[in-house]
Design a protein around this motif. Structure first.
Motif, PDB file in Angstrom:
ATOM      1  N   TYR A   1       0.812  -1.212   0.000  1.00 44.72           N
ATOM      2  CA  TYR A   1       0.000   0.000   0.000  1.00 44.72           C
ATOM      3  C   TYR A   1       0.847   1.265   0.000  1.00 44.72           C
ATOM      4  CZ  TYR A   1      -3.681  -3.275   1.110  1.00 44.72           C
ATOM      5  OH  TYR A   1      -4.552  -4.320   1.075  1.00 44.72           O
ATOM      6  N   VAL A   2       2.152   1.147  -0.177  1.00 39.32           N
ATOM      7  CA  VAL A   2       3.049   2.295  -0.279  1.00 39.32           C
ATOM      8  C   VAL A   2       3.279   2.597  -1.749  1.00 39.32           C
ATOM      9  CG1 VAL A   2       5.314   3.210   0.295  1.00 39.32           C
ATOM     10  CG2 VAL A   2       4.139   1.691   1.891  1.00 39.32           C
ATOM     11  N   SER A   3       3.084   3.861  -2.133  1.00 32.30           N
ATOM     12  CA  SER A   3       3.261   4.240  -3.528  1.00 32.30           C
ATOM     13  C   SER A   3       4.709   4.095  -3.936  1.00 32.30           C
ATOM     14  CB  SER A   3       2.795   5.688  -3.742  1.00 32.30           C
ATOM     15  OG  SER A   3       3.086   6.108  -5.041  1.00 32.30           O
ATOM     16  N   ARG A   4       4.930   3.704  -5.173  1.00 28.94           N
ATOM     17  CA  ARG A   4       6.286   3.572  -5.679  1.00 28.94           C
ATOM     18  C   ARG A   4       6.974   4.928  -5.799  1.00 28.94           C
ATOM     19  NH1 ARG A   4       5.596  -0.872 -10.572  1.00 28.94           N
ATOM     20  NH2 ARG A   4       4.849  -2.609  -9.266  1.00 28.94           N
ATOM     21  N   GLU A   5       6.180   6.017  -5.900  1.00 32.54           N
ATOM     22  CA  GLU A   5       6.764   7.349  -6.034  1.00 32.54           C
ATOM     23  C   GLU A   5       7.159   7.937  -4.686  1.00 32.54           C
ATOM     24  OE1 GLU A   5       3.996   9.745  -8.089  1.00 32.54           O
ATOM     25  OE2 GLU A   5       4.072   8.585  -9.937  1.00 32.54           O
ATOM     26  N   THR A   6       6.781   7.273  -3.590  1.00 32.72           N
ATOM     27  CA  THR A   6       7.134   7.783  -2.281  1.00 32.72           C
ATOM     28  C   THR A   6       8.587   7.459  -1.997  1.00 32.72           C
ATOM     29  OG1 THR A   6       4.878   7.412  -1.526  1.00 32.72           O
ATOM     30  CG2 THR A   6       6.574   7.722   0.169  1.00 32.72           C
ATOM     31  N   PRO A   7       9.461   8.486  -1.821  1.00 28.25           N
ATOM     32  CA  PRO A   7      10.885   8.192  -1.602  1.00 28.25           C
ATOM     33  C   PRO A   7      11.111   7.636  -0.212  1.00 28.25           C
ATOM     34  CG  PRO A   7      10.488  10.545  -1.443  1.00 28.25           C
ATOM     35  CD  PRO A   7       9.188   9.921  -1.858  1.00 28.25           C
ATOM     36  N   SER A   8      12.077   6.782  -0.088  1.00 26.76           N
ATOM     37  CA  SER A   8      12.417   6.235   1.209  1.00 26.76           C
ATOM     38  C   SER A   8      13.307   7.206   1.959  1.00 26.76           C
ATOM     39  CB  SER A   8      13.137   4.894   1.033  1.00 26.76           C
ATOM     40  OG  SER A   8      14.343   5.077   0.311  1.00 26.76           O
ATOM     41  N   ARG A   9      13.592   6.897   3.203  1.00 25.51           N
ATOM     42  CA  ARG A   9      14.421   7.786   4.006  1.00 25.51           C
ATOM     43  C   ARG A   9      15.858   7.832   3.513  1.00 25.51           C
ATOM     44  NH1 ARG A   9      12.455   6.411  10.236  1.00 25.51           N
ATOM     45  NH2 ARG A   9      10.281   7.018   9.947  1.00 25.51           N
ATOM     46  N   GLU A  10      16.296   6.721   2.946  1.00 28.73           N
ATOM     47  CA  GLU A  10      17.661   6.710   2.446  1.00 28.73           C
ATOM     48  C   GLU A  10      17.811   7.546   1.184  1.00 28.73           C
ATOM     49  OE1 GLU A  10      15.890   4.146   3.210  1.00 28.73           O
ATOM     50  OE2 GLU A  10      16.855   3.273   4.983  1.00 28.73           O
ATOM     51  N   GLU A  11      16.744   7.642   0.376  1.00 29.12           N
ATOM     52  CA  GLU A  11      16.841   8.350  -0.895  1.00 29.12           C
ATOM     53  C   GLU A  11      16.633   9.850  -0.749  1.00 29.12           C
ATOM     54  OE1 GLU A  11      14.031   6.549  -3.399  1.00 29.12           O
ATOM     55  OE2 GLU A  11      15.046   4.617  -3.554  1.00 29.12           O
ATOM     56  N   ASP A  12      15.803  10.263   0.177  1.00 34.42           N
ATOM     57  CA  ASP A  12      15.458  11.680   0.288  1.00 34.42           C
ATOM     58  C   ASP A  12      15.472  12.062   1.759  1.00 34.42           C
ATOM     59  OD1 ASP A  12      12.577  13.755  -0.589  1.00 34.42           O
ATOM     60  OD2 ASP A  12      14.670  14.234  -0.227  1.00 34.42           O
ATOM     61  N   ASP A  13      16.513  12.793   2.180  1.00 38.69           N
ATOM     62  CA  ASP A  13      16.592  13.255   3.545  1.00 38.69           C
ATOM     63  C   ASP A  13      15.698  14.475   3.722  1.00 38.69           C
ATOM     64  OD1 ASP A  13      18.383  11.309   4.235  1.00 38.69           O
ATOM     65  OD2 ASP A  13      20.126  12.514   3.683  1.00 38.69           O
ATOM     66  N   PRO A  14      15.206  14.737   4.931  1.00 30.09           N
ATOM     67  CA  PRO A  14      14.382  15.928   5.158  1.00 30.09           C
ATOM     68  C   PRO A  14      15.201  17.191   4.964  1.00 30.09           C
ATOM     69  CG  PRO A  14      14.852  14.770   7.215  1.00 30.09           C
ATOM     70  CD  PRO A  14      15.294  13.872   6.107  1.00 30.09           C
ATOM     71  N   PRO A  15      14.539  18.322   4.683  1.00 33.35           N
ATOM     72  CA  PRO A  15      15.280  19.564   4.415  1.00 33.35           C
ATOM     73  C   PRO A  15      16.190  19.989   5.567  1.00 33.35           C
ATOM     74  CG  PRO A  15      12.986  19.772   3.727  1.00 33.35           C
ATOM     75  CD  PRO A  15      13.089  18.476   4.466  1.00 33.35           C
ATOM     76  N   LEU A  16      15.740  19.804   6.814  1.00 33.05           N
ATOM     77  CA  LEU A  16      16.580  20.206   7.939  1.00 33.05           C
ATOM     78  C   LEU A  16      17.855  19.377   7.997  1.00 33.05           C
ATOM     79  CD1 LEU A  16      13.930  20.795  10.756  1.00 33.05           C
ATOM     80  CD2 LEU A  16      15.172  22.487   9.413  1.00 33.05           C
ATOM     81  N   ALA A  17      17.755  18.102   7.671  1.00 33.09           N
ATOM     82  CA  ALA A  17      18.953  17.267   7.668  1.00 33.09           C
ATOM     83  C   ALA A  17      19.919  17.701   6.573  1.00 33.09           C
ATOM     84  CB  ALA A  17      18.561  15.799   7.495  1.00 33.09           C
TER      85      ALA A  17
END
Length: 439
Positions: free
Chosen positions: A140-156
């Motif tokens: 149920y997770v979209s394929r377009e949803t990036p994982s934590r390893e691929e897209d860090d949050p802006p503050l990080a």
């Protein structure tokens, strides 16, 4: 014509007694008067326009109570241990297909209603605790949803840039040139970012292992303010070096909080140096001799020039080996650029043959306007590889930093302005290695 004793043909016939058409007597609670004159019931008073139900149980305008919803049936089996229980979903009753037994005791029906489609082939079946079991979470997770390893949050990402720019370990991450590079930051137009460029490039190079000296040659003393160096009246400054031959080592001050960075301040006394230098012998080379006599050798010497083409700017051009021209991405900045290039060529022909316009930096770039793109294309087409790939955007953090006595590199190292100046300094350092090798 009817006579006196004949009945009126237009009169409404009245029911006779015992004919079955008598009006029944009004019951208790029935609206309207119990008279034969009118069959219209009397109007009852309207409730106040509040939108809420009023009156008691006998009020005809009272909002009826909502009918209670059917209580969902309990689950057939208790949920597995360690998982929160999921309430059963209330569903409408369906008629089973002929030949299939009906559902009983809360168990799901084995038949299916005609309009309901079957499950998708790629959808996992729900487990005992409902949807969301181990086997069906990823489905149920979209394929377009990036994982934590691929897209860090802006503050990080901002924190990573800040650590990269501040370089707390003190390692030499920008290559040091084989010989000192003396760069004059000049442009006769004011407000193009000469002082801001000088301060931030010097701090960026000093934070990454280079020994840097900043000479504030502007009587306004803005470079001294940006580096938090005292430059009030009575402080030894560059004026004493130009007029009284004071050694530069006695005037230079170490910048607080930035290792390997020194600054020669400028006071208001420098405003009179233009007139006093007129009668001095070898007036154009006074600053060059002061820098050459300094006992310590620096990797970079940045000279912040005033917005003019007077004797102070000529002294800077004679002392420097390279010229860094910051250009604001507007038309007025291009208009005076031709005259500046002509003056640089005159100094090169008569006073400093080694002088070269080595670096062009575009500042105050506003990507929302077409004018900025047009100016950038004109500058790149004219100067070619001399224009740095890094472009300094309009950023409020760059303007706020001097009010705190800091550069944008230390005031907000994760901002776009700090990142842009860091990239420009890194590009200048790499070009220095290509020109003369690394130290």
């Amino acid at each position: 014509m009817a006579g006196p004793g004949d009945p009126d043909p237009h009169a409404v016939p009245q029911p006779r007694a015992g004919s079955g058409y008598e009006r029944p007597a009004r019951q208790e609670g029935e609206p309207g008067p119990a008279t034969g004159r009118s069959a219209v019931p009397e109007r009852s008073p309207q409730p106040p326009a509040t939108g809420y139900p009023t009156g008691g149980q006998d009020d005809p305008h009272r909002r009826p109570a909502p009918s209670p919803r059917p209580h969902p049936s309990a689950p057939a089996s208790p949920p597995p241990t360690g998982r929160p229980s999921t309430p059963a979903r209330a569903t409408a009753s369906v008629t089973p297909v002929s030949g299939a037994p009906a559902a009983s005791d809360g168990a799901p029906s084995t038949g299916s209603s005609s309009p309901s489609p079957g499950p998708r082939p790629d959808t996992p079946a729900p487990g005992a605790g409902g949807y969301g079991e181990e086997a069906g979470v990823d489905a149920y997770v979209s394929r377009e949803t990036p994982s934590r390893e691929e897209d860090d949050p802006p503050l990080a990402m901002e924190a990573m840039r800040a650590v990269q720019i501040l370089n707390p370990s003190g390692e030499v991450t920008m290559p040091r040139p084989a010989r000192p590079r003396i760069m004059c930051v000049a442009n006769q137009k004011g407000g193009v970012g000469k002082t801001t460029t000088t301060v931030n490039l010097a701090v960026a190079l000093a934070l990454h292992g280079n020994r840097v000296l900043v000479v504030d040659l502007d009587p306004q003393g803005n470079a001294s303010t940006g580096l938090n160096v005292p430059h009030h009246a009575g402080i030894p400054d560059v004026y004493d070096c130009l007029i009284d031959n004071v050694p530069l080592a006695e005037v230079a001050q170490a910048v607080e909080g930035i290792p390997n960075l020194w600054c020669v301040p400028a006071t208001i006394d420098l405003a009179g140096a233009e007139i006093e230098l007129v009668s001095v012998v070898a007036r154009e080379s006074r600053l060059a001799r002061a820098i050459a006599a300094h006992p310590e050798k620096f990797d970079y010497v940045f000279i912040d020039c005033p917005p003019s083409l007077g004797l102070l700017t000529v002294n800077a051009l004679v002392a420097a080996q390279e010229v860094l021209i910051p250009i604001q991405c507007e038309y007025y900045a291009l208009e005076g650029l031709n005259q500046l290039i002509n003056n640089i060529n005159l100094v090169k022909q008569h006073l400093n043959p080694t002088l070269d316009v080595s670096t062009i930096l575009l500042t105050m770039y506003d990507r929302r306007t077409r004018l900025a793109d047009a100016v950038e294309q004109d500058v790149r087409n004219h100067f070619g590889d001399k224009v740095l790939q890094a472009v300094i955007p309009r950023n409020v953090r760059v303007s706020e930093a001097p009010s705190y006595g800091q550069s944008v590199m230390t005031y907000d190292p994760g901002s776009r302005g700090a990142t842009s100046y860091f990239e420009a300094a890194q590009e200048i350092a790499e070009r220095g290695v290509k020109l003369g090798g690394a130290a």
